[in-house]
Design a protein around this motif. Structure first.
Motif, PDB file in Angstrom:
ATOM      1  N   VAL A 177      45.852 -53.492  30.634  1.00  0.00           N
ATOM      2  CA  VAL A 177      46.590 -54.360  30.190  1.00  0.00           C
ATOM      3  C   VAL A 177      47.749 -54.666  31.632  1.00  0.00           C
ATOM      4  CG1 VAL A 177      48.993 -54.495  29.353  1.00  0.00           C
ATOM      5  CG2 VAL A 177      47.088 -53.412  28.001  1.00  0.00           C
ATOM      6  N   PHE A 178      47.915 -53.784  32.499  1.00  0.00           N
ATOM      7  CA  PHE A 178      48.704 -54.230  33.481  1.00  0.00           C
ATOM      8  C   PHE A 178      48.026 -54.472  34.865  1.00  0.00           C
ATOM      9  CE2 PHE A 178      51.405 -51.331  31.178  1.00  0.00           C
ATOM     10  CZ  PHE A 178      52.679 -52.145  31.093  1.00  0.00           C
ATOM     11  N   ARG A 179      47.167 -53.831  35.322  1.00  0.00           N
ATOM     12  CA  ARG A 179      46.181 -53.922  36.358  1.00  0.00           C
ATOM     13  C   ARG A 179      45.159 -55.077  36.190  1.00  0.00           C
ATOM     14  NH1 ARG A 179      50.290 -50.678  37.267  1.00  0.00           N
ATOM     15  NH2 ARG A 179      49.021 -49.331  35.980  1.00  0.00           N
ATOM     16  N   GLY A 180      44.510 -55.079  34.865  1.00  0.00           N
ATOM     17  CA  GLY A 180      43.568 -55.822  34.691  1.00  0.00           C
ATOM     18  C   GLY A 180      43.991 -57.149  34.073  1.00  0.00           C
ATOM     19  N   TYR A 181      44.374 -57.338  32.817  1.00  0.00           N
ATOM     20  CA  TYR A 181      44.955 -58.218  32.161  1.00  0.00           C
ATOM     21  C   TYR A 181      45.942 -59.197  32.515  1.00  0.00           C
ATOM     22  CZ  TYR A 181      45.499 -61.072  27.703  1.00  0.00           C
ATOM     23  OH  TYR A 181      45.488 -62.028  26.964  1.00  0.00           O
ATOM     24  N   LEU A 182      47.132 -58.464  32.724  1.00  0.00           N
ATOM     25  CA  LEU A 182      48.266 -59.054  33.269  1.00  0.00           C
ATOM     26  C   LEU A 182      48.119 -59.333  34.875  1.00  0.00           C
ATOM     27  CD1 LEU A 182      51.261 -57.190  31.750  1.00  0.00           C
ATOM     28  CD2 LEU A 182      50.407 -59.631  31.118  1.00  0.00           C
ATOM     29  N   ALA A 185      46.264 -62.679  34.809  1.00  0.00           N
ATOM     30  CA  ALA A 185      47.290 -63.704  34.536  1.00  0.00           C
ATOM     31  C   ALA A 185      48.138 -64.003  35.750  1.00  0.00           C
ATOM     32  CB  ALA A 185      48.171 -63.396  33.516  1.00  0.00           C
ATOM     33  N   ILE A 186      48.919 -63.059  36.142  1.00  0.00           N
ATOM     34  CA  ILE A 186      49.724 -63.363  37.255  1.00  0.00           C
ATOM     35  C   ILE A 186      49.234 -63.850  38.646  1.00  0.00           C
ATOM     36  CG2 ILE A 186      51.159 -62.169  38.998  1.00  0.00           C
ATOM     37  CD1 ILE A 186      51.887 -60.136  36.630  1.00  0.00           C
ATOM     38  N   GLY A 187      47.809 -63.478  38.693  1.00  0.00           N
ATOM     39  CA  GLY A 187      46.956 -63.988  39.750  1.00  0.00           C
ATOM     40  C   GLY A 187      46.693 -65.315  39.688  1.00  0.00           C
ATOM     41  N   ALA A 188      46.362 -65.761  38.610  1.00  0.00           N
ATOM     42  CA  ALA A 188      46.038 -67.284  38.100  1.00  0.00           C
ATOM     43  C   ALA A 188      46.972 -68.270  38.212  1.00  0.00           C
ATOM     44  CB  ALA A 188      45.478 -67.305  36.852  1.00  0.00           C
ATOM     45  N   TRP A 189      48.246 -67.691  37.687  1.00  0.00           N
ATOM     46  CA  TRP A 189      49.646 -68.425  37.692  1.00  0.00           C
ATOM     47  C   TRP A 189      50.135 -68.551  39.077  1.00  0.00           C
ATOM     48  CZ3 TRP A 189      51.709 -65.227  33.067  1.00  0.00           C
ATOM     49  CH2 TRP A 189      51.129 -65.693  32.019  1.00  0.00           C
ATOM     50  N   THR A 190      50.167 -67.558  39.985  1.00  0.00           N
ATOM     51  CA  THR A 190      50.967 -67.439  41.317  1.00  0.00           C
ATOM     52  C   THR A 190      49.957 -67.652  42.570  1.00  0.00           C
ATOM     53  OG1 THR A 190      50.856 -65.168  41.536  1.00  0.00           O
ATOM     54  CG2 THR A 190      52.599 -65.930  40.197  1.00  0.00           C
ATOM     55  N   LYS A 191      48.702 -67.371  42.179  1.00  0.00           N
ATOM     56  CA  LYS A 191      47.812 -67.276  43.459  1.00  0.00           C
ATOM     57  C   LYS A 191      48.197 -66.079  44.665  1.00  0.00           C
ATOM     58  CE  LYS A 191      45.572 -70.777  41.549  1.00  0.00           C
ATOM     59  NZ  LYS A 191      46.449 -71.086  40.282  1.00  0.00           N
ATOM     60  N   SER A 192      49.006 -65.409  44.360  1.00  0.00           N
ATOM     61  CA  SER A 192      49.413 -64.315  45.098  1.00  0.00           C
ATOM     62  C   SER A 192      48.883 -63.002  44.806  1.00  0.00           C
ATOM     63  CB  SER A 192      50.886 -64.441  45.392  1.00  0.00           C
ATOM     64  OG  SER A 192      51.384 -63.436  46.130  1.00  0.00           O
ATOM     65  N   ARG A 193      48.407 -62.341  45.658  1.00  0.00           N
ATOM     66  CA  ARG A 193      47.849 -60.984  45.569  1.00  0.00           C
ATOM     67  C   ARG A 193      48.937 -59.944  45.676  1.00  0.00           C
ATOM     68  NH1 ARG A 193      42.203 -61.599  45.707  1.00  0.00           N
ATOM     69  NH2 ARG A 193      41.707 -63.745  47.066  1.00  0.00           N
ATOM     70  N   TRP A 194      50.329 -60.220  46.305  1.00  0.00           N
ATOM     71  CA  TRP A 194      51.265 -59.678  46.426  1.00  0.00           C
ATOM     72  C   TRP A 194      51.827 -59.459  44.837  1.00  0.00           C
ATOM     73  CZ3 TRP A 194      51.558 -55.749  49.610  1.00  0.00           C
ATOM     74  CH2 TRP A 194      51.049 -56.142  51.179  1.00  0.00           C
ATOM     75  N   PHE A 195      52.136 -60.575  44.449  1.00  0.00           N
ATOM     76  CA  PHE A 195      52.514 -60.463  42.941  1.00  0.00           C
ATOM     77  C   PHE A 195      51.919 -59.864  42.235  1.00  0.00           C
ATOM     78  CE2 PHE A 195      54.865 -64.867  43.988  1.00  0.00           C
ATOM     79  CZ  PHE A 195      56.132 -64.203  44.425  1.00  0.00           C
ATOM     80  N   VAL A 196      50.514 -59.936  42.104  1.00  0.00           N
ATOM     81  CA  VAL A 196      49.671 -59.183  41.290  1.00  0.00           C
ATOM     82  C   VAL A 196      49.915 -57.564  41.569  1.00  0.00           C
ATOM     83  CG1 VAL A 196      47.374 -58.420  40.886  1.00  0.00           C
ATOM     84  CG2 VAL A 196      47.804 -60.689  41.293  1.00  0.00           C
ATOM     85  N   ILE A 197      50.379 -57.284  42.701  1.00  0.00           N
ATOM     86  CA  ILE A 197      50.757 -55.659  42.953  1.00  0.00           C
ATOM     87  C   ILE A 197      51.988 -55.459  42.440  1.00  0.00           C
ATOM     88  CG2 ILE A 197      51.005 -54.191  44.802  1.00  0.00           C
ATOM     89  CD1 ILE A 197      48.948 -55.532  46.497  1.00  0.00           C
ATOM     90  N   ILE A 198      53.134 -56.289  42.760  1.00  0.00           N
ATOM     91  CA  ILE A 198      54.429 -55.989  42.397  1.00  0.00           C
ATOM     92  C   ILE A 198      54.738 -56.242  41.049  1.00  0.00           C
ATOM     93  CG2 ILE A 198      56.785 -56.504  42.984  1.00  0.00           C
ATOM     94  CD1 ILE A 198      55.665 -57.278  46.048  1.00  0.00           C
ATOM     95  N   ILE A 199      54.624 -57.254  40.474  1.00  0.00           N
ATOM     96  CA  ILE A 199      54.951 -57.447  39.295  1.00  0.00           C
ATOM     97  C   ILE A 199      54.478 -56.557  38.129  1.00  0.00           C
ATOM     98  CG2 ILE A 199      55.201 -59.112  37.397  1.00  0.00           C
ATOM     99  CD1 ILE A 199      55.110 -61.306  39.349  1.00  0.00           C
TER     100      ILE A 199
END
Length: 330
Positions: A177-182, A185-199
């Motif tokens: 859910v968190f590292r995979g699915y969300l 989602a966050i990566g597709a929306w923000t294009k930022s890998r740092w946001f994928v780590i932090i959020i």
């Protein structure tokens, strides 16, 4: 020097399609939440109701730890099964909805490809379990009075079976859910890998804010541990291009605690080998951070992490999905 081929990533890039509408993620998470926290809680509620009726209404929850089901006369092993069942139901619910909602498979949420690198899961689990075993032995030798031996062979055998069967499903649910699915989602929306780590790390920490450890030791004392865990998992996921390593570490961590260490404030009230008398939260936070550094270094050397990818925008490349080396599979 890294070559351009090292930038061919699959996990987050897999979600760069037209299946990332916010409502789709909302539906899956909502249905998964209902399945785990409502439907999945029915067996637990039914057993508590039966035990309460059986006692004539005399049993009461443990005010210091709502996860302590022994207060209702429920054995620790049965209690562990009842606690794990909602996560198992949630996991299979989320997986079943991936295809109709996102045209994505379980393995594609794990690493963006059609094959899961199970050797990474087991290698990371082994490294983390070894670190925890070393720490437990060292801490016991330094302060044996803080540990009470409560080993019971029969209970422990059943605990081993339950832990190895159910806890990996619980931790896989959280990582999926968190590292995979969300994360996708966050990566597709923000294009930022740092946001994928932090959020997801922040959301992961907040999800655990209802745990009894938080109530007993304080929000600001315990939350750093969950946040550190989330950041470690997110960082490793991004640089290794998949969640297998975080799945392995998370499973090993929870299984180890289930089998060997419990305390009055723990969410895992199991017939573990040792019961801790005092929990030194600040020390455990420092140890967790140190373990995070060590395991990241070891895994980086083993699997050749690509740190240059961290600042690279998430975008599709002209390359097709690469073949996974046979050594990356079991």
């Amino acid at each position: 020097m890294q070559t351009s081929n090292h930038f061919n990533m699959n996990h987050l890039e897999r979600a760069l399609d037209k299946q990332n509408q916010f409502w789709k993620y909302s539906v899956n998470i909502l249905v998964g939440f209902v399945a785990s926290n409502v439907i999945g809680a029915i067996p637990l509620i039914a057993v508590i109701a039966y035990k309460t009726y059986q006692s004539g209404g005399l049993v009461r929850p443990n005010p210091n730890n709502m996860a302590d089901l022994t207060a209702y006369g429920i054995s620790p092993n049965v209690g562990l099964i009842l606690m794990m069942f909602p996560f198992v139901l949630g996991l299979f619910t989320v997986i079943l909805l991936l295809k109709p909602l996102h045209k994505r498979t379980f393995s594609e949420v794990v690493n963006g490809t059609k094959k899961i690198r199970w050797n990474r899961f087991f290698y990371a689990a082994g490294i983390w379990a070894a670190l925890m075993a070393i720490y437990l032995v060292a801490d016991y030798c330094f302060d044996p009075s803080n540990y009470t031996l409560q080993f019971n062979l029969t209970s422990f055998i059943f605990l081993v079976i339950i832990s190895f069967l159910l806890i990996p499903l619980q931790t896989t649910f959280e990582e999926l859910v968190f590292r995979g699915y969300l994360g996708q989602a966050i990566g597709a929306w923000t294009k930022s890998r740092w946001f994928v780590i932090i959020i997801p790390a922040i959301l992961f920490a907040l999800m655990h804010s209802a745990n009894p450890e938080v109530a007993n030791f304080g929000f600001w004392a315990v939350m750093p541990q969950y946040l550190i865990f989330g950041l470690i998992f997110g960082f490793i996921t991004v640089v290794s291009d998949g969640i297998e390593l975080s799945m392995g570490i998370h499973a090993a961590n929870n299984i180890f605690y289930s089998l060997f260490i419990t305390n009055a404030s723990s969410v895992l009230q199991t017939p573990a080998v040792f019961s801790q008398q005092h929990v030194y939260v600040n020390k455990e936070t420092l140890v967790l951070a140190l373990f995070g550094i060590i395991v990241t270094f070891v895994l980086s050397k083993k699997f050749k992490f690509n740190y240059l990818i961290l600042n690279r925008k998430i975008e599709k490349t002209a390359d097709t999905e690469p073949e996974i080396n046979e050594n990356e599979q079991l």
